[in-house]
Write a protein that holds these residues in place. Sequence first.
Motif, mmCIF file in Angstrom:
data_model
loop_
_atom_site.group_PDB
_atom_site.id
_atom_site.type_symbol
_atom_site.label_atom_id
_atom_site.label_comp_id
_atom_site.label_asym_id
_atom_site.label_seq_id
_atom_site.Cartn_x
_atom_site.Cartn_y
_atom_site.Cartn_z
ATOM 1 N N UNK A 197 0.806 -1.227 0.000
ATOM 2 C CA UNK A 197 0.000 0.000 0.000
ATOM 3 C C UNK A 197 0.840 1.278 0.000
ATOM 4 N N UNK A 198 1.958 1.352 0.754
ATOM 5 C CA UNK A 198 2.759 2.587 0.717
ATOM 6 C C UNK A 198 3.373 2.882 -0.649
ATOM 7 N N UNK A 199 3.372 1.898 -1.563
ATOM 8 C CA UNK A 199 3.961 2.129 -2.880
ATOM 9 C C UNK A 199 3.156 3.134 -3.689
ATOM 10 N N UNK A 200 1.850 3.226 -3.449
ATOM 11 C CA UNK A 200 0.998 4.111 -4.248
ATOM 12 C C UNK A 200 1.429 5.569 -4.164
ATOM 13 N N UNK A 218 0.731 7.938 -13.018
ATOM 14 C CA UNK A 218 -0.657 7.542 -13.252
ATOM 15 C C UNK A 218 -0.995 6.243 -12.528
ATOM 16 N N UNK A 219 -0.070 5.294 -12.526
ATOM 17 C CA UNK A 219 -0.300 4.037 -11.800
ATOM 18 C C UNK A 219 -0.429 4.316 -10.309
ATOM 19 N N UNK A 220 0.451 5.159 -9.771
ATOM 20 C CA UNK A 220 0.357 5.494 -8.356
ATOM 21 C C UNK A 220 -0.954 6.166 -8.009
ATOM 22 N N UNK A 221 -1.404 7.082 -8.878
ATOM 23 C CA UNK A 221 -2.675 7.762 -8.640
ATOM 24 C C UNK A 221 -3.837 6.774 -8.678
ATOM 25 N N UNK A 222 -3.791 5.840 -9.614
ATOM 26 C CA UNK A 222 -4.848 4.831 -9.682
ATOM 27 C C UNK A 222 -4.894 3.994 -8.408
ATOM 28 N N UNK A 257 -9.794 2.321 -4.098
ATOM 29 C CA UNK A 257 -10.953 2.007 -3.236
ATOM 30 C C UNK A 257 -12.209 2.787 -3.621
ATOM 31 N N UNK A 258 -12.037 4.025 -4.069
ATOM 32 C CA UNK A 258 -13.191 4.839 -4.438
ATOM 33 C C UNK A 258 -13.751 4.455 -5.807
ATOM 34 N N UNK A 287 -18.198 2.637 -9.121
ATOM 35 C CA UNK A 287 -18.367 2.961 -10.549
ATOM 36 C C UNK A 287 -17.746 1.919 -11.464
ATOM 37 N N UNK A 288 -16.742 1.165 -10.971
ATOM 38 C CA UNK A 288 -16.107 0.146 -11.808
ATOM 39 C C UNK A 288 -17.093 -0.924 -12.226
#
Length: 325
Positions: free
Chosen positions: A180-183, A230-234, A239-240, A244-245
Amino acid sequence: MPDDPRDPTIDALRVLSLAAVVTGHWLVTGFATGGPGARVTSPLTVSTALWPLTWFLQTLGPLFFAAGFAAARRGRRPAGPRHRLLPVALVAVAVAWAAGGTLVHLALSPLWFAAVLLVLSRARPALDRSPWWLLVPAAALALLDLAGADDPVSTAARAVLAWSVPYGLGVAHARGRLPRPAAPVLAVAGTALVLGLVGTGPASAVGVPGRPGSPLNPPGAVAVGLAVAQVGLFLLLRPALRRPAAVLAPSTRYCLPVYLLHLPVLCVFAALGVPGVVGDVAADGWWAARCAVLPALALTLLLACRCLPRGRGVGFRAWAGSSRG
């Protein structure tokens, strides 16, 4: 391997990223004249204030991330006859591209993605290790950037090296190797790299006719930084995205035909001289005309996709289909 190999958030990421790519291509690709000899131009030559927006429409990194994730979830499978014929098909397309004119070149240009994805799918065992291994292609890409090589071989190598990083991150995420800290680390580090290499000025992420090449074509360290951010932002927003997914995920089956056909549809409109597609990009009403023709482009693309035979694709189910095993 998880009990449920499908991940709707990855499917939704693929859909949203592809929508950005298609929107970007349809908005910034102009044609000076109609017919087979149409000259490709861009409204960005005069609308320089829109250059920063191009960075939000450059979402190839998330597409490769989703491809790596799905490939890792799918696991090893024997290559079927269609998959074995794919390299032959790509060679045939390359010959057609070399012999074709402007519109043929543009219509076939999305297939570079398929070629790079084919190479990365073969290299997945090497990428299916610790995420730290991705520093190797990143370092090799940095060396090519420093050397300033721009020959065809170096350009192809740049594409494979650059997009192997988000692809490898997708593989690592599927294996549970991105804690999780990688994001936030990925989001901050990628953004810092992009800003450090490009600066905060209104640089365009896509090529603008009459100006030097874009920082993403051929892809270099800037492309890697943007993809990592972009990967980190995703991962931060994932979770949010779960609710919508569930709405977006079913449409992932149309991703491959949409990607392959969105520029051919635009080229057909250009060959027919359709107003809003063909015209003076410096004219006052150009943007209004282009926005007015977007629904017709979208409807034509949808009809073209629905006319294609249903099936599992031609060896790119890892990207075009869902992230199911």
